[in-house]
Design an enzyme around this catalytic site. Sequence first.
Site, short mmCIF file in Angstrom:
data_model
loop_
_atom_site.label_atom_id
_atom_site.label_comp_id
_atom_site.label_asym_id
_atom_site.label_seq_id
_atom_site.Cartn_x
_atom_site.Cartn_y
_atom_site.Cartn_z
N HIS A 115 31.22 50.24 44.18
CA HIS A 115 32.56 50.14 44.77
C HIS A 115 33.51 51.09 44.06
CE1 HIS A 115 33.85 47.74 41.35
NE2 HIS A 115 32.93 46.81 41.60
N HIS A 175 33.64 51.26 40.20
CA HIS A 175 32.59 52.07 39.57
C HIS A 175 32.90 53.56 39.77
CE1 HIS A 175 30.04 48.46 41.03
NE2 HIS A 175 30.38 48.24 39.78
N CYS A 191 28.12 32.79 30.38
CA CYS A 191 28.53 33.16 31.74
C CYS A 191 27.53 34.21 32.25
CB CYS A 191 29.93 33.74 31.77
SG CYS A 191 30.29 34.49 33.37
N CYS A 200 29.16 37.61 33.33
CA CYS A 200 29.45 38.53 32.22
C CYS A 200 28.19 38.85 31.42
CB CYS A 200 30.44 37.93 31.22
SG CYS A 200 32.06 37.60 31.86
N CYS A 231 34.57 30.43 33.45
CA CYS A 231 34.75 31.73 32.80
C CYS A 231 36.08 32.34 33.24
CB CYS A 231 33.59 32.66 33.20
SG CYS A 231 33.98 34.39 32.92
N HIS A 288 35.15 35.43 35.70
CA HIS A 288 34.48 35.15 36.98
C HIS A 288 34.96 33.86 37.64
CE1 HIS A 288 31.87 38.23 35.23
NE2 HIS A 288 31.64 38.54 36.49
N LYS A 348 43.14 41.83 44.38
CA LYS A 348 42.02 41.97 43.47
C LYS A 348 40.75 42.10 44.31
CE LYS A 348 40.11 39.69 39.57
NZ LYS A 348 39.37 38.56 39.29
N LYS A 357 34.16 39.10 45.30
CA LYS A 357 33.14 38.73 46.26
C LYS A 357 33.70 37.73 47.26
CE LYS A 357 28.33 38.88 45.49
NZ LYS A 357 27.30 38.62 44.55
N1 MSP Z 1 26.42 46.66 33.08
C1 MSP Z 1 27.66 46.46 32.44
C2 MSP Z 1 28.02 47.68 31.62
C3 MSP Z 1 27.05 48.05 30.58
S1 MSP Z 1 27.48 49.49 29.73
C4 MSP Z 1 26.49 49.57 28.45
C5 MSP Z 1 28.74 46.23 33.49
N2 MSP Z 1 28.48 46.63 34.72
S2 MSP Z 1 29.45 46.41 35.99
O1 MSP Z 1 28.76 47.02 37.08
O2 MSP Z 1 29.80 45.05 36.13
O3 MSP Z 1 30.77 47.13 35.68
C6 MSP Z 1 30.78 48.47 35.38
C7 MSP Z 1 32.16 49.04 35.21
O4 MSP Z 1 32.90 48.92 36.41
C8 MSP Z 1 32.96 48.35 34.12
O5 MSP Z 1 33.49 49.38 33.27
C9 MSP Z 1 34.07 47.69 34.86
O6 MSP Z 1 35.26 47.70 34.12
C10 MSP Z 1 34.21 48.60 36.06
N3 MSP Z 1 34.91 47.93 37.13
C11 MSP Z 1 34.51 46.87 37.87
N4 MSP Z 1 35.52 46.54 38.73
C12 MSP Z 1 36.56 47.37 38.55
C13 MSP Z 1 37.78 47.56 39.18
N5 MSP Z 1 38.22 46.77 40.13
N6 MSP Z 1 38.53 48.62 38.78
C14 MSP Z 1 38.10 49.51 37.84
N7 MSP Z 1 36.95 49.35 37.24
C15 MSP Z 1 36.22 48.22 37.47
O7 MSP Z 1 29.79 45.71 33.13
#
Ligand code: MSP
Length: 662
Positions: free
Chosen positions: A19, A22, A127, A130, A145, A148, A302, A305
Amino acid sequence: MARPFYVTTPIYYVNDRPHIGHAYSTVAADVVSRYQRLRGKPTYFLTGLDEHGLKIERRAKEEGLAPQDFVDRMAAPFRLAWEELGCAHDGFIRTTSTQHRENVQALWKLMQANGDIYLDDYEDWYCVGCESFKTEKELLEGNRCPIHQKPVERIKERSYFFRLSRYTQPLLDHFEAHPQFVQPESRFNEVKSFVKEGLRDLSISRTSFRWGVPVPNDPEHVVYVWLDALMNYASALGGPAEEGEAPLYDEFWNSSEAIIHIVGKDILRFHAIYWPAFLMSAGIRLPTQIWAHGWLTVNGEKMSKSLGNFLPPGPLVEAFGADVLRYYFMREVGFGQDGDFSHRNLINRYNGELANGLGNLMNRIVASIVKKSFGGRVPKTKLRSLEEIDRQLVEKARSTSLEVARQFDALAFHRALDAIWELVSAANKYVDSTEPWRLAKQDDQTRLEQVCYTVLETLRWLSIMLFPVMPEKCNELRAQLGMSPLLPTEQVDLWPSAWGGLRPGTQTQTATPLFPRFDESQEQSILERLGVEAPRAEKKKRASAMKENEPEKKPFLEFDDFMKVDLRIALIKEAEKVEKSKKLVKLIVDAGDPEPRQILAGIAEHYAPQDLVGRRVVIVANLRPRKLMGLESQGMVLAASDADGLSILGVDRDVAPGSSAK
Ligand code: MSP
């Protein structure tokens, strides 16, 4: 000699599709790596996927697949997303690869050899979202949590522990000695306070599920998913390894100038505390910086899901193109701050900054004057005969180049773009003042050559400075200037510093405009296609429903009472969005008073601040001042609204500010 540079994104959990959260991290890392490459540094940009853990194991089960089949299937959309967004990573790590599993085990053994791992019984809250243990203090009511919002699980099992407590002081010492270790500073302070409270040993293995890296010599246990995941940064380069065994690890881990991990604010603690502690224990070099960016909401909401509003990047790339989306990400939100992704703001910035700003500068000169007056060839220039106004623009380009480099070095992308846009405006103003079309009519060939050259060379500088953010568009821009694409080369610094790189006589090209403006109907159809706006027919229906409810009738007002209202014309001098407010824009206006006045207007969802500057509006000047979001508003801007949105009232010529309206 430029030293190697290493930049990483978090590795993404593959339980869901990519999304824009990421995408935001990945684009930021790509911008950093493109910038460093332009500066001649050997650069390595790593991204990848976090494929182990309970969360993934459960998701695979829901899908009726074996975990490995599930993660194999989920890897493709991530690869595709980064390709579509022009993110040119050098490495793409998947934690289920054999090399990674071996490297995690090697790290484990190093930590064990240092006496930092022991076996014990464990009971705590966990959790799964997380993939992290939680203390009672952190939990919300009902043992939920805080991130979440879901209930955590009670875990009781035998587990290996890492002696994290041993690293409380070494970490604090490291923080002290490296004041830039975590950015932004406010987040660094949070990390420091957390560590100062004293660290508890950390459970680093699990026995109740299988989907992970087996613990060396005790395969009943799998390695805690965060230890496994954090190791990706070194493992992707082939570490841990002795010198000479893994060339990438030698170059980008052990000898690099910088190792920068870009992460979201929610996973800072893992990166700024656990990761350095693991590395200290294993005797491996620490990263130089952890950069925690903020979170994006979507149109003020925000992403979650339950709301079903995870915004995938693909359709946005299709609608606007990769570079425009990249530009918007880097421009809209200060890196490190939370921010909002708004489709309307994106379109406003596109029209205001890309189409009207840079695109217009290009069209006015390349597609118009240079084509007509010089057969499309870059004219001659004489540095010696520059006039003061030319010199000012050259000077502005020089100072901008230094400032932009400073800001890119600090990962302050939005500030770098602010500075670049100041140069774009200065160049457009230069064209307004020098009036090349008049020079062409007057046959003032020498002056016309000088003016056109100055703008063309400014455009060349812009094509380099903007390259990290908009690589494709910059190469198109360069093609229109008759220049070859930028090809970063190790040890060659391509950052603009010498004026006059554009060779006179070069044949420019007038292809399609770089940033054609979206008109209202295009804007509407894009928003409809992306599902942001209801289709027009539906809107009309709503509008006619509104008509049926006639405007509310208000009682008569005496003429004298009406005359008490001080209605005036005001000129907007400055406009900026009020932080943390969806609707408010802070305006500084000239309403004919001795001092400028500040007015807060609820129009942010309908106008981009930069489009407001220079407009004349009608205000109520004697409304009692009041505070909104802690800021004083000294009046009100008049606007009308209907089912199609909101429109501010104005005048149809440049009436002097302060003139009264009756
Ligand atoms: N797998 C772990 C990271 C391990 S790194 C050694 C993880 N993955 S995640 O897919 O849940 O999240 C990855 C990244 O996406 C995180 O840095 C998280 O902050 C970012 N984001 C998830 N939702 C976000 C937003 N809505 N806005 C900006 N970044 C966000 O955590």
